[in-house]
Write an enzyme that holds these catalytic residues in place. Structure first.
Site, mmCIF file in Angstrom:
data_model
loop_
_atom_site.group_PDB
_atom_site.id
_atom_site.type_symbol
_atom_site.label_atom_id
_atom_site.label_comp_id
_atom_site.label_asym_id
_atom_site.label_seq_id
_atom_site.Cartn_x
_atom_site.Cartn_y
_atom_site.Cartn_z
ATOM 1 C CB SER A 1 -0.954 0.016 1.195
ATOM 2 O OG SER A 1 -0.235 -0.044 2.415
ATOM 3 C CB SER B 1 15.629 -8.663 8.431
ATOM 4 O OG SER B 1 16.050 -8.506 9.767
ATOM 5 C CE1 TYR C 1 10.259 -3.229 12.784
ATOM 6 C CE2 TYR C 1 12.546 -2.657 13.229
ATOM 7 C CZ TYR C 1 11.529 -2.907 12.330
ATOM 8 O OH TYR C 1 11.789 -2.839 10.984
ATOM 9 C CE LYS D 1 11.376 -6.210 10.670
ATOM 10 N NZ LYS D 1 10.642 -6.780 9.513
#
Length: 268
Positions: A13, A131, A145, A149
């Site tokens: 998007s 990543s 976060y 990853k």
């Protein structure tokens, strides 16, 4: 890979996913891009939009089934969709951490598990997992976060060993700061602790400054396309900051890396 390569890329998007989808299309690939809502997404030239919520098993299965019904195969899967959050680890509610992992880790896993049977049957495929440099570096006040990853990195390296017997390879793309809505609009943990306010604010400003000065998604998108269509390498870092950080992490002793990280973020 040929010009008829069928590519599925999640999260098109905006940002990196959208730029990469456009580049795949310009390379002559058949491109399917997933979005949560087609109605709320601007059309993308050369890209077929597929409505999919990567947090939902049924949605992923139906989306991939529709792609297979249309194209008959999937040659490349790019797991790009992700989310971020700002907050100390102590401040982050388990529900917030679970929500982040649901997208960044389990969303990736869902796509992999649904696409792999088709790749195994055709004895060919490339899986690109997007990543971050925070997949190999610590990230004060973005700890969950970073943890997500790190999980994607371990999953990807392991999966590559398991599936290369079928002609499938897995690769990681590790960008640094990129000027996208994801990084610019990261939500804050809902239950903050005053003791962390000063450092959290310092880090938030440093991150914001780095994003404002960061390149557009174009360079990362180029790296994704090369990771998908070019010679296999386990890790690819876009030129610039990401490539430099990767070399520093590999070749410099831990203490200078730690000091440099804290200085960059404004931490004493």
């Amino acid at each position: 890979m040929t010009n008829s390569t069928v590519v599925v890329i999640t999260g098109v998007s905006s940002g990196i996913g959208r730029a990469a989808a456009e580049k795949f299309a310009r390379r002559g690939c058949t491109v399917f891009g997933t979005v949560r809502s087609i109605a709320n997404t601007a059309p993308l030239s050369g890209v077929d939009l597929v409505e999919m919520d990567i947090r939902d098993d049924a949605s992923v299965r139906l989306g991939i089934q529709s792609i297979i019904a249309h194209s008959g195969r999937i040659d490349v899967l790019v797991n790009n969709a992700g989310t971020n959050m700002i907050g100390a680890i102590e401040e982050t509610a388990i529900s917030e951490a679970a929500s982040l992992f649901e997208t960044n880790v389990f969303g990736t896993l869902r796509l992999i598990q649904v696409v792999l049977p088709h790749m195994r049957a055709q004895r060919l495929g490339r899986i690109v997992n997007v990543s971050s440099v925070l997949g190999f570096l610590p990230a004060p006040y973005m700890g969950l976060y970073s943890a997500s990853k790190h999980a994607v990195e371990g999953l990807s390296e392991t999966l590559d060993h398991e599936v290369r017997q079928f002609g499938i390879r897995v690769t990681l793309v590790e960008p640094a700061y990129t000027r996208t809505n994801l990084e610019a609009n990261s939500p804050l943990a809902s239950s903050t602790i005053r003791d962390y306010d000063r450092e959290r604010d310092v880090v938030s400003r440093a991150v914001s400054d780095n994003i404002n000065g960061a390149p557009e998604p174009d360079g990362v998108a180029n790296t994704i396309v090369e990771a998908a269509l070019g010679a296999w390498r386990m890790r690819r870092t876009p030129a610039g900051q990401a490539s430099l950080l990767s070399k520093l992490r590999r070749f410099m002793p831990a203490r200078p890396v730690d000091t440099s990280l804290r200085k960059t973020l404004g931490l004493t």
